[in-house]
Write a protein that holds these residues in place. Structure first.
Motif, PDB file in Angstrom:
ATOM      1  N   GLY A 176    -151.752   7.454  22.146  1.00  0.00           N
ATOM      2  CA  GLY A 176    -150.407   6.870  22.166  1.00  0.00           C
ATOM      3  C   GLY A 176    -149.336   7.934  22.330  1.00  0.00           C
ATOM      4  N   VAL A 177    -149.492   9.045  21.629  1.00  0.00           N
ATOM      5  CA  VAL A 177    -148.542  10.157  21.781  1.00  0.00           C
ATOM      6  C   VAL A 177    -148.598  10.701  23.201  1.00  0.00           C
ATOM      7  CG1 VAL A 177    -148.044  12.523  21.029  1.00  0.00           C
ATOM      8  CG2 VAL A 177    -148.554  10.765  19.340  1.00  0.00           C
ATOM      9  N   SER A 178    -149.796  10.836  23.739  1.00  0.00           N
ATOM     10  CA  SER A 178    -149.942  11.325  25.106  1.00  0.00           C
ATOM     11  C   SER A 178    -149.298  10.371  26.113  1.00  0.00           C
ATOM     12  CB  SER A 178    -151.423  11.502  25.431  1.00  0.00           C
ATOM     13  OG  SER A 178    -151.597  11.929  26.751  1.00  0.00           O
ATOM     14  N   LEU A 179    -149.465   9.061  25.890  1.00  0.00           N
ATOM     15  CA  LEU A 179    -148.820   8.085  26.777  1.00  0.00           C
ATOM     16  C   LEU A 179    -147.307   8.169  26.691  1.00  0.00           C
ATOM     17  CD1 LEU A 179    -150.964   4.844  26.478  1.00  0.00           C
ATOM     18  CD2 LEU A 179    -150.550   6.210  28.507  1.00  0.00           C
ATOM     19  N   LEU A 180    -146.801   8.315  25.487  1.00  0.00           N
ATOM     20  CA  LEU A 180    -145.356   8.431  25.302  1.00  0.00           C
ATOM     21  C   LEU A 180    -144.815   9.648  26.046  1.00  0.00           C
ATOM     22  CD1 LEU A 180    -142.835   7.324  23.877  1.00  0.00           C
ATOM     23  CD2 LEU A 180    -143.373   8.829  21.969  1.00  0.00           C
ATOM     24  N   ILE A 181    -145.489  10.770  25.909  1.00  0.00           N
ATOM     25  CA  ILE A 181    -145.074  11.983  26.627  1.00  0.00           C
ATOM     26  C   ILE A 181    -145.173  11.764  28.132  1.00  0.00           C
ATOM     27  CG2 ILE A 181    -145.713  14.385  27.088  1.00  0.00           C
ATOM     28  CD1 ILE A 181    -146.540  14.546  24.103  1.00  0.00           C
ATOM     29  N   GLY A 182    -146.241  11.082  28.566  1.00  0.00           N
ATOM     30  CA  GLY A 182    -146.409  10.806  29.996  1.00  0.00           C
ATOM     31  C   GLY A 182    -145.297   9.934  30.553  1.00  0.00           C
ATOM     32  N   VAL A 224    -138.422  11.668  33.992  1.00  0.00           N
ATOM     33  CA  VAL A 224    -137.531  12.797  34.246  1.00  0.00           C
ATOM     34  C   VAL A 224    -137.975  13.727  35.366  1.00  0.00           C
ATOM     35  CG1 VAL A 224    -136.651  12.790  31.887  1.00  0.00           C
ATOM     36  CG2 VAL A 224    -138.588  14.243  32.459  1.00  0.00           C
ATOM     37  N   VAL A 225    -139.214  13.637  35.854  1.00  0.00           N
ATOM     38  CA  VAL A 225    -139.656  14.561  36.906  1.00  0.00           C
ATOM     39  C   VAL A 225    -139.114  14.122  38.256  1.00  0.00           C
ATOM     40  CG1 VAL A 225    -141.755  15.231  35.698  1.00  0.00           C
ATOM     41  CG2 VAL A 225    -141.851  13.383  37.356  1.00  0.00           C
ATOM     42  N   ASP A 226    -139.152  15.066  39.178  1.00  0.00           N
ATOM     43  CA  ASP A 226    -138.689  14.731  40.519  1.00  0.00           C
ATOM     44  C   ASP A 226    -139.738  13.900  41.254  1.00  0.00           C
ATOM     45  OD1 ASP A 226    -140.562  16.684  40.839  1.00  0.00           O
ATOM     46  OD2 ASP A 226    -139.376  17.984  42.121  1.00  0.00           O
ATOM     47  N   VAL A 227    -139.352  13.392  42.406  1.00  0.00           N
ATOM     48  CA  VAL A 227    -140.179  12.434  43.149  1.00  0.00           C
ATOM     49  C   VAL A 227    -141.512  13.033  43.577  1.00  0.00           C
ATOM     50  CG1 VAL A 227    -140.231  10.998  45.235  1.00  0.00           C
ATOM     51  CG2 VAL A 227    -138.112  11.249  43.949  1.00  0.00           C
ATOM     52  N   ASP A 228    -141.546  14.329  43.848  1.00  0.00           N
ATOM     53  CA  ASP A 228    -142.784  14.951  44.323  1.00  0.00           C
ATOM     54  C   ASP A 228    -143.880  14.973  43.252  1.00  0.00           C
ATOM     55  OD1 ASP A 228    -141.509  15.451  46.718  1.00  0.00           O
ATOM     56  OD2 ASP A 228    -140.939  17.506  46.184  1.00  0.00           O
ATOM     57  N   ILE A 267    -148.090  12.600  37.591  1.00  0.00           N
ATOM     58  CA  ILE A 267    -147.833  12.073  36.255  1.00  0.00           C
ATOM     59  C   ILE A 267    -148.407  10.660  36.124  1.00  0.00           C
ATOM     60  CG2 ILE A 267    -146.055  11.477  34.583  1.00  0.00           C
ATOM     61  CD1 ILE A 267    -146.363  14.478  35.024  1.00  0.00           C
ATOM     62  N   LYS A 268    -148.256   9.863  37.184  1.00  0.00           N
ATOM     63  CA  LYS A 268    -148.803   8.506  37.167  1.00  0.00           C
ATOM     64  C   LYS A 268    -150.329   8.545  37.015  1.00  0.00           C
ATOM     65  CE  LYS A 268    -148.735   4.272  39.898  1.00  0.00           C
ATOM     66  NZ  LYS A 268    -148.307   3.662  41.167  1.00  0.00           N
ATOM     67  N   GLN A 269    -150.977   9.475  37.697  1.00  0.00           N
ATOM     68  CA  GLN A 269    -152.430   9.621  37.572  1.00  0.00           C
ATOM     69  C   GLN A 269    -152.810  10.042  36.158  1.00  0.00           C
ATOM     70  OE1 GLN A 269    -154.480   8.735  39.935  1.00  0.00           O
ATOM     71  NE2 GLN A 269    -156.275   9.211  38.709  1.00  0.00           N
ATOM     72  N   ILE A 323    -151.185   9.283  33.398  1.00  0.00           N
ATOM     73  CA  ILE A 323    -151.029   8.099  32.552  1.00  0.00           C
ATOM     74  C   ILE A 323    -152.240   7.175  32.705  1.00  0.00           C
ATOM     75  CG2 ILE A 323    -149.670   5.994  32.210  1.00  0.00           C
ATOM     76  CD1 ILE A 323    -147.183   7.689  32.924  1.00  0.00           C
ATOM     77  N   ILE A 324    -152.697   6.983  33.927  1.00  0.00           N
ATOM     78  CA  ILE A 324    -153.868   6.136  34.179  1.00  0.00           C
ATOM     79  C   ILE A 324    -155.109   6.725  33.512  1.00  0.00           C
ATOM     80  CG2 ILE A 324    -155.439   5.318  35.992  1.00  0.00           C
ATOM     81  CD1 ILE A 324    -152.918   5.018  37.770  1.00  0.00           C
ATOM     82  N   GLN A 325    -155.276   8.045  33.598  1.00  0.00           N
ATOM     83  CA  GLN A 325    -156.424   8.692  32.962  1.00  0.00           C
ATOM     84  C   GLN A 325    -156.375   8.540  31.447  1.00  0.00           C
ATOM     85  OE1 GLN A 325    -156.184  12.662  34.504  1.00  0.00           O
ATOM     86  NE2 GLN A 325    -157.281  12.144  36.384  1.00  0.00           N
ATOM     87  N   THR A 326    -155.181   8.592  30.879  1.00  0.00           N
ATOM     88  CA  THR A 326    -155.050   8.402  29.434  1.00  0.00           C
ATOM     89  C   THR A 326    -155.441   6.983  29.041  1.00  0.00           C
ATOM     90  OG1 THR A 326    -153.281  10.051  29.359  1.00  0.00           O
ATOM     91  CG2 THR A 326    -153.471   8.575  27.478  1.00  0.00           C
ATOM     92  N   LEU A 327    -155.000   6.009  29.814  1.00  0.00           N
ATOM     93  CA  LEU A 327    -155.374   4.616  29.534  1.00  0.00           C
ATOM     94  C   LEU A 327    -156.882   4.413  29.649  1.00  0.00           C
ATOM     95  CD1 LEU A 327    -152.471   2.733  31.328  1.00  0.00           C
ATOM     96  CD2 LEU A 327    -152.848   2.926  28.866  1.00  0.00           C
ATOM     97  N   LEU A 328    -157.499   5.037  30.644  1.00  0.00           N
ATOM     98  CA  LEU A 328    -158.953   4.955  30.777  1.00  0.00           C
ATOM     99  C   LEU A 328    -159.651   5.646  29.606  1.00  0.00           C
ATOM    100  CD1 LEU A 328    -159.433   5.522  34.614  1.00  0.00           C
ATOM    101  CD2 LEU A 328    -159.707   3.408  33.327  1.00  0.00           C
ATOM    102  N   GLY A 329    -159.070   6.727  29.106  1.00  0.00           N
ATOM    103  CA  GLY A 329    -159.619   7.408  27.936  1.00  0.00           C
ATOM    104  C   GLY A 329    -159.582   6.524  26.701  1.00  0.00           C
ATOM    105  N   ILE A 330    -158.478   5.794  26.526  1.00  0.00           N
ATOM    106  CA  ILE A 330    -158.375   4.863  25.399  1.00  0.00           C
ATOM    107  C   ILE A 330    -159.460   3.797  25.505  1.00  0.00           C
ATOM    108  CG2 ILE A 330    -156.944   3.071  24.337  1.00  0.00           C
ATOM    109  CD1 ILE A 330    -154.498   4.742  25.152  1.00  0.00           C
ATOM    110  N   ALA A 331    -159.645   3.262  26.694  1.00  0.00           N
ATOM    111  CA  ALA A 331    -160.684   2.250  26.900  1.00  0.00           C
ATOM    112  C   ALA A 331    -162.065   2.842  26.627  1.00  0.00           C
ATOM    113  CB  ALA A 331    -160.609   1.695  28.317  1.00  0.00           C
ATOM    114  N   GLY A 332    -162.279   4.084  27.027  1.00  0.00           N
ATOM    115  CA  GLY A 332    -163.560   4.739  26.771  1.00  0.00           C
ATOM    116  C   GLY A 332    -163.835   4.932  25.292  1.00  0.00           C
TER     117      GLY A 332
END
Length: 88
Positions: A38-44, A50-54, A59-61, A63-72
């Protein structure tokens, strides 16, 4: 199961006591793992805002990896609980 396994200076461990320790440990790991994720998701999410478009796809990837980690974590601990139920 009154016959315990003799170990370390006459200590006695039964299957029930070992299963109880495993169950307690898995509960603790679940709580800590979900809290850290949850802390990692919040930071993500903050970084994504706040990051630039590039850097947004990276960052989106993350966040997805963190969600998959939670499911794991949840699936692994559920499997452990199913195995404990088979022996109990």
């Amino acid at each position: 199961m009154s016959n315990g396994i003799q170990k370390l200076e006459g200590g006695s461990y039964t299957i029930d006591s070992i299963l109880k320790v495993i169950s307690t440990f898995t509960g603790w790991v679940l709580k800590v793992g979900i809290a850290l994720a949850g802390v990692s998701l919040l930071i993500g999410f903050v970084m994504y805002a706040v990051v630039d478009v590039d850097q947004k796809p990276r960052i989106k990837q993350r966040i997805i990896q963190t969600l998959l980690g939670i499911a794991g974590i949840i699936l692994a601990l559920s499997l452990v609980n199913i195995i404990i139920d088979l022996f109990a």
